[in-house]
Design a protein around this motif. Structure first.
Motif, mmCIF file in Angstrom:
data_model
loop_
_atom_site.group_PDB
_atom_site.id
_atom_site.type_symbol
_atom_site.label_atom_id
_atom_site.label_comp_id
_atom_site.label_asym_id
_atom_site.label_seq_id
_atom_site.Cartn_x
_atom_site.Cartn_y
_atom_site.Cartn_z
ATOM 1 N N THR A 176 -8.613 -6.281 0.101
ATOM 2 C CA THR A 176 -7.488 -5.938 0.960
ATOM 3 C C THR A 176 -6.348 -5.290 0.176
ATOM 4 O OG1 THR A 176 -8.033 -7.788 2.411
ATOM 5 C CG2 THR A 176 -5.812 -6.868 2.593
ATOM 6 N N ARG A 177 -6.005 -4.051 0.557
ATOM 7 C CA ARG A 177 -4.884 -3.290 -0.012
ATOM 8 C C ARG A 177 -4.993 -3.081 -1.523
ATOM 9 N NH1 ARG A 177 -2.244 -6.574 3.833
ATOM 10 N NH2 ARG A 177 -1.258 -5.367 5.502
ATOM 11 N N ARG A 178 -6.197 -3.144 -2.056
ATOM 12 C CA ARG A 178 -6.359 -2.928 -3.502
ATOM 13 C C ARG A 178 -7.390 -1.831 -3.757
ATOM 14 N NH1 ARG A 178 -6.569 -6.543 -8.946
ATOM 15 N NH2 ARG A 178 -4.352 -6.445 -8.457
ATOM 16 N N VAL A 179 -7.076 -0.975 -4.742
ATOM 17 C CA VAL A 179 -7.949 0.113 -5.168
ATOM 18 C C VAL A 179 -8.092 0.049 -6.675
ATOM 19 C CG1 VAL A 179 -8.098 2.628 -5.432
ATOM 20 C CG2 VAL A 179 -7.375 1.643 -3.244
ATOM 21 N N THR A 180 -9.303 0.269 -7.180
ATOM 22 C CA THR A 180 -9.495 0.419 -8.620
ATOM 23 C C THR A 180 -9.893 1.860 -8.911
ATOM 24 O OG1 THR A 180 -11.812 -0.274 -8.489
ATOM 25 C CG2 THR A 180 -10.176 -1.984 -8.955
ATOM 26 N N VAL A 181 -9.348 2.384 -9.991
ATOM 27 C CA VAL A 181 -9.627 3.768 -10.385
ATOM 28 C C VAL A 181 -10.326 3.743 -11.735
ATOM 29 C CG1 VAL A 181 -8.666 6.048 -10.824
ATOM 30 C CG2 VAL A 181 -7.533 4.499 -9.196
ATOM 31 N N THR A 182 -11.528 4.315 -11.775
ATOM 32 C CA THR A 182 -12.281 4.397 -13.028
ATOM 33 C C THR A 182 -12.169 5.811 -13.563
ATOM 34 O OG1 THR A 182 -13.854 2.744 -12.223
ATOM 35 C CG2 THR A 182 -14.516 4.066 -14.135
ATOM 36 N N ARG A 214 -0.229 14.431 9.102
ATOM 37 C CA ARG A 214 1.176 14.345 9.503
ATOM 38 C C ARG A 214 1.393 13.173 10.454
ATOM 39 N NH1 ARG A 214 0.152 19.984 9.603
ATOM 40 N NH2 ARG A 214 -0.037 20.093 11.890
ATOM 41 N N ILE A 215 0.427 12.969 11.375
ATOM 42 C CA ILE A 215 0.522 11.833 12.291
ATOM 43 C C ILE A 215 0.397 10.518 11.526
ATOM 44 C CG2 ILE A 215 -0.561 10.684 14.254
ATOM 45 C CD1 ILE A 215 0.789 13.308 15.022
ATOM 46 N N ALA A 216 -0.600 10.425 10.641
ATOM 47 C CA ALA A 216 -0.815 9.188 9.886
ATOM 48 C C ALA A 216 0.373 8.876 8.994
ATOM 49 C CB ALA A 216 -2.086 9.309 9.046
ATOM 50 N N GLY A 217 0.911 9.899 8.313
ATOM 51 C CA GLY A 217 2.067 9.666 7.448
ATOM 52 C C GLY A 217 3.248 9.129 8.223
ATOM 53 N N ALA A 218 3.461 9.676 9.430
ATOM 54 C CA ALA A 218 4.561 9.187 10.263
ATOM 55 C C ALA A 218 4.302 7.759 10.731
ATOM 56 C CB ALA A 218 4.740 10.117 11.459
ATOM 57 N N ALA A 219 3.039 7.467 11.091
ATOM 58 C CA ALA A 219 2.703 6.122 11.567
ATOM 59 C C ALA A 219 2.831 5.092 10.449
ATOM 60 C CB ALA A 219 1.289 6.115 12.138
ATOM 61 N N ILE A 220 2.342 5.440 9.251
ATOM 62 C CA ILE A 220 2.450 4.530 8.112
ATOM 63 C C ILE A 220 3.910 4.235 7.805
ATOM 64 C CG2 ILE A 220 2.100 4.355 5.612
ATOM 65 C CD1 ILE A 220 -0.520 5.979 6.066
ATOM 66 N N THR A 221 4.728 5.278 7.808
ATOM 67 C CA THR A 221 6.157 5.110 7.513
ATOM 68 C C THR A 221 6.834 4.240 8.563
ATOM 69 O OG1 THR A 221 6.239 7.259 6.400
ATOM 70 C CG2 THR A 221 8.322 6.333 7.154
ATOM 71 N N ALA A 222 6.538 4.500 9.843
ATOM 72 C CA ALA A 222 7.164 3.721 10.908
ATOM 73 C C ALA A 222 6.784 2.247 10.802
ATOM 74 C CB ALA A 222 6.740 4.274 12.270
ATOM 75 N N ARG A 223 5.502 1.988 10.553
ATOM 76 C CA ARG A 223 5.080 0.584 10.442
ATOM 77 C C ARG A 223 5.716 -0.085 9.226
ATOM 78 N NH1 ARG A 223 -0.559 2.511 12.389
ATOM 79 N NH2 ARG A 223 -0.642 1.646 14.509
ATOM 80 N N ALA A 224 5.829 0.673 8.138
ATOM 81 C CA ALA A 224 6.448 0.098 6.935
ATOM 82 C C ALA A 224 7.914 -0.245 7.181
ATOM 83 C CB ALA A 224 6.339 1.086 5.777
ATOM 84 N N GLN A 225 8.546 0.508 8.059
ATOM 85 C CA GLN A 225 9.966 0.290 8.368
ATOM 86 C C GLN A 225 10.167 -0.645 9.553
ATOM 87 O OE1 GLN A 225 11.250 4.328 8.929
ATOM 88 N NE2 GLN A 225 11.459 4.729 6.720
ATOM 89 N N GLY A 226 9.055 -1.128 10.127
ATOM 90 C CA GLY A 226 9.150 -2.047 11.256
ATOM 91 C C GLY A 226 9.507 -1.381 12.567
ATOM 92 N N VAL A 227 9.256 -0.059 12.652
ATOM 93 C CA VAL A 227 9.563 0.676 13.880
ATOM 94 C C VAL A 227 8.364 0.594 14.816
ATOM 95 C CG1 VAL A 227 10.136 2.940 14.845
ATOM 96 C CG2 VAL A 227 11.091 2.229 12.629
ATOM 97 N N PRO A 228 8.563 0.238 16.085
ATOM 98 C CA PRO A 228 7.421 0.155 17.018
ATOM 99 C C PRO A 228 6.759 1.523 17.219
ATOM 100 C CG PRO A 228 9.369 -0.945 17.911
ATOM 101 C CD PRO A 228 9.828 -0.179 16.710
ATOM 102 N N ALA A 287 -5.963 -0.755 -11.741
ATOM 103 C CA ALA A 287 -5.862 -1.351 -10.412
ATOM 104 C C ALA A 287 -4.572 -0.888 -9.748
ATOM 105 C CB ALA A 287 -5.880 -2.870 -10.508
ATOM 106 N N LEU A 288 -4.680 -0.518 -8.478
ATOM 107 C CA LEU A 288 -3.528 -0.108 -7.689
ATOM 108 C C LEU A 288 -3.454 -0.982 -6.449
ATOM 109 C CD1 LEU A 288 -4.059 3.778 -7.776
ATOM 110 C CD2 LEU A 288 -2.641 2.404 -9.324
ATOM 111 N N ASP A 289 -2.286 -1.555 -6.198
ATOM 112 C CA ASP A 289 -2.085 -2.368 -5.005
ATOM 113 C C ASP A 289 -1.163 -1.627 -4.048
ATOM 114 O OD1 ASP A 289 -3.626 -4.685 -5.661
ATOM 115 O OD2 ASP A 289 -2.098 -5.168 -7.151
ATOM 116 N N ALA A 290 -1.466 -1.726 -2.764
ATOM 117 C CA ALA A 290 -0.674 -1.047 -1.738
ATOM 118 C C ALA A 290 0.076 -2.078 -0.893
ATOM 119 C CB ALA A 290 -1.576 -0.207 -0.849
ATOM 120 N N ARG A 291 1.377 -1.924 -0.795
ATOM 121 C CA ARG A 291 2.155 -2.845 0.036
ATOM 122 C C ARG A 291 1.833 -2.657 1.517
ATOM 123 N NH1 ARG A 291 6.148 -0.741 -3.419
ATOM 124 N NH2 ARG A 291 6.862 -2.229 -5.010
ATOM 125 N N HIS A 292 1.643 -1.397 1.914
ATOM 126 C CA HIS A 292 1.516 -1.122 3.346
ATOM 127 C C HIS A 292 0.192 -0.484 3.758
ATOM 128 C CE1 HIS A 292 5.702 -2.215 3.844
ATOM 129 N NE2 HIS A 292 6.047 -1.354 2.899
#
Length: 475
Positions: A121-127, A326-340, A135-140
Motif C-alpha cells: 500500500t502506497r509504496r514503490v521500490t525502484v531498482t 489532467r483529470i487525475a492530477g486534479a482529482a488527486i490534488t482535491a482529495r489530498a486537500q480534502g475537497v469533495p 523505496a518511495l512512499d506516497a502520502r496520497h
C-alpha cells in the motif's frame, strides 16, 4: 536498499501521461516523484506519435502537391529517404531525453531512473541499472502510467524472425526493399503508407474484411483504395499462420494457402498493458491486466491507486491519456486537500467524461481519416435513435481548390431525441484539422439549431459542415 523517501504522489512512467499527472499534481502544490525505466518522454516521443508523423509528413505533403496544377510537375521524383529519416531523428531528439529531463527539473519533480514496482500500500521500490534499490512512499497516491507494448501473436518461428513492431517501424535507419505488414489498424496503415512512399514494396495482410475497423467502414475503404493506387498489395481476410527467416528473407505462410516473402515483417496486431512486472500481486491485483478505473481514474476498489492512459484501456491515444492525466492530477490534488469530488458529475473537473462520448482520432494516411465520438454502428448498438448524414466532400468548393480530383466523405451521427451530434467522421486530404470542431460540438452537446449559426469561412474545406447541416434539414 537505501532509506525510503516520502512524496505526496509517486508516478510510475514518465511518458506524456505520467509527465502530465506530475505537472498537475505539482501545480496543486503536491510533492512528486516520477519513475522511468527507459527515456523520459515515453513511447509517444521516441517510438510512436512523433517519429511516425515525422515520417508521414513529407509523404502527405508530396501527395497533396501532386494534386495542385502548376506544382505537380515539380514533385514527381522519389522522396529523399535519407533526409526524411534524418528529419525523423531530429524529432526524436536522436533518442536522447535531456530536454524532457530538464523540464521535469524545472517544475520540481524528482526523477528516479530504474524499474518501479509496487511493494504494498502506497509504496514503490525502484531498482536501478546497477541493482541498487530505492523505496518511495506516497502520502496520497501512486499513479500507474506505464502505457502499453506491442502484442505479438503466438506463431511458430516468430522469435527467430525478429519481426518489426511499432518501435522498429518508426525507428528503422534504412528502407527495406520489401515490407510485409500484418494488421489493419492505425499503426498498420500509417506505416504501410510511410514505407511504401519511401521506396518499400508493401504487402498489407489484414485478418478482417477491411481496414480501420473501429472507424466508419468508408474510412477503411478509401484508405485501402489509395494504398493500392500507390502500389501496395492490400489483402483482406487472410491470416499469417507461420513465419521463418532464411538468408535474410522472411517468409510468411498464409491461412488460405501460399506465402509472402519480404525483407522485414511488421506485426501491428494490437497492444498489451505494461503491468506484468509492476508488483500488482502485492495489492491483490492481477499482473499483466488492464486496470479498471472510475471516471476520476482511480482504480476500482482502491483509495490511493490510479491508472492513467493506456493502462486502463479506456482510450489508447496519447492525447486522451494526457486528458485523463489532467483529470487525475486534479482529482488527486482535491482529495489530498480534502475537497469533495463530484465523481459522477459528467463533464466535471474530476470526471473523464470525454473517454465515453467525445474521443477524437486522426489517422495520418493519404487520404487522412479523422473521427470524433461514436460511429453509426456504435450509436445503434448503444440503443440510440439516430440518423447518419453523409456528404461527398468533393462537392465542397474549398476541397476542389485544395486539390484536383479531391476524394473524400463526411458523416455526422445525429441523436434524434436530443438533436445533438454523437459522432462525426471525415475522410479526405487535410481533414485532420477539421476534427477539433467536431469534438467541440460533441463535447459541448451543441444543438443542431445552434450549429446552423456557426458559419464556416468560404472557400474552405470546413464548409462541409454547412453542407451536412443542409442535408440534415432538407434545405
Amino acid at each position: 536498499m537505501t532509506d525510503s523517501k516520502t512524496y505526496d504522489v509517486v508516478v510510475l512512467g514518465a511518458g506524456p501521461v505520467g509527465e502530465n499527472v506530475a505537472d498537475r499534481a505539482r501545480a496543486g502544490g503536491l510533492s512528486v516523484a516520477i519513475v522511468e525505466s527507459e527515456l523520459v518522454g515515453g513511447e509517444c516521443s521516441y517510438w510512436a506519435c512523433m517519429p511516425s508523423k515525422a515520417l508521414l509528413r513529407p509523404v502527405i505533403a508530396r501527395a497533396d502537391a501532386r494534386k495542385v496544377p502548376g506544382l505537380r510537375q515539380t514533385v514527381q521524383g522519389d522522396l529523399d529517404a535519407a533526409a526524411v529519416l534524418a528529419h525523423r531523428d531530429d524529432y526524436t531528439s536522436h533518442w536522447k531525453d535531456d530536454g524532457q529531463v530538464g523540464w521535469l527539473e524545472s517544475i520540481g519533480v524528482d526523477l528516479y531512473r530504474g524499474h518501479g514496482r509496487i511493494a504494498g500500500t502506497r509504496r514503490v521500490t525502484v531498482t536501478g541499472s546497477d541493482g541498487t534499490e530505492q523505496a518511495l512512499d506516497a502520502r496520497h497516491a501512486v499513479a500507474v502510467c506505464t502505457g502499453t507494448r506491442a502484442a505479438l501473436p503466438d506463431l511458430p518461428g516468430l522469435a527467430d524472425v525478429k519481426p518489426w513492431t511499432s518501435r522498429e517501424a518508426t525507428s528503422a535507419d534504412r528502407v527495406p526493399g520489401r515490407l510485409a505488414v500484418v494488421g489493419g489498424g492505425v499503426v498498420a496503415v500509417e506505416m504501410a503508407t510511410a514505407w511504401q512512399a519511401l521506396g518499400s514494396q508493401v504487402t498489407l495482410l489484414v485478418r478482417g474484411d477491411g481496414l480501420l475497423p473501429r472507424m466508419e467502414p468508408f474510412a477503411g475503404e478509401l484508405v485501402a483504395k489509395a494504398l493500392t493506387e500507390a502500389g501496395a498489395d492490400v489483402r483482406t481476410n487472410v491470416s499469417v499462420t507461420g513465419v521463418r527467416r532464411e538468408n535474410g528473407t522472411v517468409t510468411a505462410t498464409l491461412s488460405e494457402g501460399g506465402t509472402v516473402e519480404a525483407d522485414e515483417i511488421l506485426f501491428a496486431t494490437g497492444r498489451a498493458p505494461r503491468t506484468d512486472d509492476l508488483g500488482l500481486e502485492t495489492i491483490g491485483l492481477e499482473p499483466g491486466s488492464w486496470l479498471s478505473v472510475d471516471d476520476s481514474l482511480r482504480v476500482e476498489g482502491s483509495s490511493w491507486l490510479y491508472a492513467v492512459g493506456d493502462a486502463n484501456h479506456r482510450a489508447l491515444l496519447t492525447h486522451q491519456g494526457k486528458y485523463q492525466a489532467r483529470i487525475a492530477g486534479a482529482a488527486i490534488t482535491a482529495r489530498a486537500q480534502g475537497v469533495p469530488l463530484l465523481e459522477t458529475d459528467p463533464w466535471g473537473a474530476h470526471s473523464a467524461t470525454a473517454d465515453h462520448d467525445a474521443v477524437p482520432q486522426v489517422v495520418f494516411t493519404d487520404p487522412e481519416a479523422a473521427s470524433a465520438g461514436l460511429t453509426l454502428a456504435e450509436a445503434e448498438s448503444a440503443g440510440r435513435r439516430v440518423r447518419a448524414v453523409d456528404y461527398d466532400m468533393a462537392n465542397v468548393a474549398g476541397s476542389g481548390l485544395y486539390a484536383d480530383g479531391y476524394e473524400g466523405r463526411a458523416r455526422m451521427i445525429v441523436d434524434l431525441d436530443r438533436e445533438v451530434l454523437l459522432g462525426v467522421t471525415f475522410v479526405g486530404p487535410a481533414v485532420g484539422e477539421l476534427i477539433h470542431s467536431a469534438t467541440v460540438a460533441i463535447a459541448g452537446q451543441v444543438p443542431i439549431d445552434r450549429l446552423w449559426h456557426a458559419v464556416p469561412a468560404y472557400p474552405t474545406i470546413s464548409e462541409v459542415w454547412l453542407r451536412l447541416l443542409e442535408t440534415y434539414r432538407g434545405a
